[in-house]
Design a protein around this motif. Structure first.
Motif, PDB file in Angstrom:
ATOM      1  N   THR A  59       0.832  -1.211   0.000  1.00 21.68           N
ATOM      2  CA  THR A  59       0.000   0.000   0.000  1.00 21.68           C
ATOM      3  C   THR A  59       0.864   1.258   0.000  1.00 21.68           C
ATOM      4  OG1 THR A  59      -0.255  -0.148   2.414  1.00 21.68           O
ATOM      5  CG2 THR A  59      -2.010  -1.097   1.055  1.00 21.68           C
ATOM      6  N   HIS A  60       2.119   1.070  -0.399  1.00 12.56           N
ATOM      7  CA  HIS A  60       3.071   2.155  -0.662  1.00 12.56           C
ATOM      8  C   HIS A  60       3.500   2.948   0.567  1.00 12.56           C
ATOM      9  CE1 HIS A  60       1.511   2.085  -5.057  1.00 12.56           C
ATOM     10  NE2 HIS A  60       2.212   1.016  -4.754  1.00 12.56           N
ATOM     11  N   MET A  61       3.463   2.318   1.743  1.00 15.76           N
ATOM     12  CA  MET A  61       4.044   2.997   2.903  1.00 15.76           C
ATOM     13  C   MET A  61       5.556   2.937   2.734  1.00 15.76           C
ATOM     14  SD  MET A  61       3.770   2.312   7.025  1.00 15.76           S
ATOM     15  CE  MET A  61       2.177   3.073   7.289  1.00 15.76           C
ATOM     16  N   LYS A  67       9.248   0.900   9.300  1.00 12.11           N
ATOM     17  CA  LYS A  67      10.231   0.723  10.386  1.00 12.11           C
ATOM     18  C   LYS A  67       9.708   1.360  11.676  1.00 12.11           C
ATOM     19  CE  LYS A  67      14.445   0.167  12.275  1.00 12.11           C
ATOM     20  NZ  LYS A  67      14.173   0.120  13.705  1.00 12.11           N
ATOM     21  N   GLN A  68       9.141   2.559  11.562  1.00 17.21           N
ATOM     22  CA  GLN A  68       8.595   3.219  12.745  1.00 17.21           C
ATOM     23  C   GLN A  68       7.469   2.389  13.343  1.00 17.21           C
ATOM     24  OE1 GLN A  68       9.328   6.455  14.551  1.00 17.21           O
ATOM     25  NE2 GLN A  68       8.349   4.871  15.774  1.00 17.21           N
ATOM     26  N   TYR A  69       6.599   1.877  12.489  1.00 19.03           N
ATOM     27  CA  TYR A  69       5.502   1.040  12.955  1.00 19.03           C
ATOM     28  C   TYR A  69       6.034  -0.195  13.697  1.00 19.03           C
ATOM     29  CZ  TYR A  69       1.531  -2.099  13.008  1.00 19.03           C
ATOM     30  OH  TYR A  69       0.561  -2.974  13.423  1.00 19.03           O
ATOM     31  N   ILE A  70       6.999  -0.871  13.099  1.00 20.19           N
ATOM     32  CA  ILE A  70       7.576  -2.078  13.705  1.00 20.19           C
ATOM     33  C   ILE A  70       8.231  -1.737  15.046  1.00 20.19           C
ATOM     34  CG2 ILE A  70       9.313  -3.904  13.454  1.00 20.19           C
ATOM     35  CD1 ILE A  70       6.747  -4.219  11.685  1.00 20.19           C
ATOM     36  N   ARG A  83       0.228   3.836  16.917  1.00 25.83           N
ATOM     37  CA  ARG A  83      -0.013   2.920  15.800  1.00 25.83           C
ATOM     38  C   ARG A  83      -1.386   3.141  15.196  1.00 25.83           C
ATOM     39  NH1 ARG A  83       1.099  -2.701  18.366  1.00 25.83           N
ATOM     40  NH2 ARG A  83       1.463  -1.631  20.328  1.00 25.83           N
ATOM     41  N   LEU A  84      -2.372   3.369  16.040  1.00 25.59           N
ATOM     42  CA  LEU A  84      -3.723   3.640  15.549  1.00 25.59           C
ATOM     43  C   LEU A  84      -3.732   4.892  14.682  1.00 25.59           C
ATOM     44  CD1 LEU A  84      -6.784   3.199  15.461  1.00 25.59           C
ATOM     45  CD2 LEU A  84      -6.924   4.436  17.651  1.00 25.59           C
ATOM     46  N   GLU A  85      -3.106   5.935  15.152  1.00 28.16           N
ATOM     47  CA  GLU A  85      -3.054   7.194  14.382  1.00 28.16           C
ATOM     48  C   GLU A  85      -2.313   6.984  13.062  1.00 28.16           C
ATOM     49  OE1 GLU A  85      -4.098  11.030  13.541  1.00 28.16           O
ATOM     50  OE2 GLU A  85      -4.748   9.816  15.244  1.00 28.16           O
ATOM     51  N   MET A  86      -1.217   6.240  13.107  1.00 27.32           N
ATOM     52  CA  MET A  86      -0.463   5.963  11.888  1.00 27.32           C
ATOM     53  C   MET A  86      -1.333   5.209  10.880  1.00 27.32           C
ATOM     54  SD  MET A  86       3.002   3.723  11.312  1.00 27.32           S
ATOM     55  CE  MET A  86       4.281   4.974  11.349  1.00 27.32           C
ATOM     56  N   MET A  87      -2.056   4.193  11.353  1.00 27.99           N
ATOM     57  CA  MET A  87      -2.897   3.405  10.447  1.00 27.99           C
ATOM     58  C   MET A  87      -4.037   4.235   9.877  1.00 27.99           C
ATOM     59  SD  MET A  87      -1.624   0.461   9.927  1.00 27.99           S
ATOM     60  CE  MET A  87       0.043   1.066  10.159  1.00 27.99           C
ATOM     61  N   LYS A  88      -4.629   5.107  10.688  1.00 28.07           N
ATOM     62  CA  LYS A  88      -5.686   5.995  10.186  1.00 28.07           C
ATOM     63  C   LYS A  88      -5.139   6.917   9.095  1.00 28.07           C
ATOM     64  CE  LYS A  88      -8.651   6.289  14.280  1.00 28.07           C
ATOM     65  NZ  LYS A  88      -9.135   7.216  15.330  1.00 28.07           N
ATOM     66  N   ASN A  89      -3.972   7.495   9.327  1.00 27.76           N
ATOM     67  CA  ASN A  89      -3.359   8.376   8.331  1.00 27.76           C
ATOM     68  C   ASN A  89      -2.994   7.608   7.064  1.00 27.76           C
ATOM     69  OD1 ASN A  89      -3.562  10.619  10.016  1.00 27.76           O
ATOM     70  ND2 ASN A  89      -1.511  10.366  10.842  1.00 27.76           N
ATOM     71  N   HIS A  90      -2.460   6.402   7.246  1.00 27.29           N
ATOM     72  CA  HIS A  90      -2.078   5.608   6.080  1.00 27.29           C
ATOM     73  C   HIS A  90      -3.313   5.207   5.280  1.00 27.29           C
ATOM     74  CE1 HIS A  90       0.397   3.237   3.493  1.00 27.29           C
ATOM     75  NE2 HIS A  90      -0.251   2.131   3.801  1.00 27.29           N
ATOM     76  N   VAL A  94      -3.942   5.834   1.334  1.00 21.87           N
ATOM     77  CA  VAL A  94      -4.280   4.754   0.405  1.00 21.87           C
ATOM     78  C   VAL A  94      -5.573   5.083  -0.332  1.00 21.87           C
ATOM     79  CG1 VAL A  94      -5.003   2.324   0.262  1.00 21.87           C
ATOM     80  CG2 VAL A  94      -3.024   2.962   1.655  1.00 21.87           C
ATOM     81  N   LEU A  95      -6.574   5.581   0.386  1.00 19.82           N
ATOM     82  CA  LEU A  95      -7.839   5.948  -0.258  1.00 19.82           C
ATOM     83  C   LEU A  95      -7.636   7.063  -1.282  1.00 19.82           C
ATOM     84  CD1 LEU A  95     -10.260   5.792   2.800  1.00 19.82           C
ATOM     85  CD2 LEU A  95     -10.197   4.224   0.832  1.00 19.82           C
ATOM     86  N   ALA A  96      -6.777   8.018  -0.974  1.00 21.09           N
ATOM     87  CA  ALA A  96      -6.481   9.094  -1.924  1.00 21.09           C
ATOM     88  C   ALA A  96      -5.794   8.531  -3.162  1.00 21.09           C
ATOM     89  CB  ALA A  96      -5.610  10.169  -1.263  1.00 21.09           C
TER      90      ALA A  96
END
Length: 132
Positions: A59-61, A67-70, A83-90, A94-96
């Motif tokens: 999904t092109h992260m 690495k930050q997520y891990i 992590r929740l905030e990161m996933m919401k932003n990602h 992805v939707l964009a």
């Protein structure tokens, strides 16, 4: 617990072994265990983590984002909100990208339609057919 060799893990996700080595080198697969001969062993937890890495990569992260997520996963539950905030932003990114790709696909469809029509017209002319 079941363990997978690097070749089994690579086959499971249809990726080259070199990709797994690269991910480990970049810190995306921390805590990989090794057997007595020094070969990588992927636990079921590592396989689950690898699946997440591949999902984020597909999904092109960027690698540094993964690495930050891990790193946050390794830190534990204290980073759940991050992590929740990161996933919401990602997800929004992805939707964009999906929206942009969908719009771009419309342009490709216009070209296909145009070239299909021109090819058919050219074939008719070359075969001496008249349009009905």
């Amino acid at each position: 617990m079941k363990y997978y060799s690097i070749s089994e893990a690579a086959a499971k996700f249809n990726i080259p072994e070199s990709t797994l080595r690269y991910y480990e080198k970049k810190g995306l697969l921390p805590l990989i265990e090794r057997d007595k001969a020094g070969r990588r062993l992927f636990s079921e937890n590592q396989i689950a983590l690898l699946e997440t890495v591949i999902c984020l990569k597909c999904t092109h992260m960027p690698i540094n984002g993964i690495k930050q997520y891990i790193d946050w996963v390794v830190e534990g539950d204290i980073t759940i909100e991050l992590r929740l905030e990161m996933m919401k932003n990602h997800k929004q990114a992805v939707l964009a990208e999906i929206s942009l790709m969908t719009e771009s696909l419309k342009g490709i469809d216009v070209k296909i339609k145009r070239y299909t029509k021109r090819t058919q017209e050219s074939n008719k002319e070359n075969n001496g057919e008249e349009e009905l």
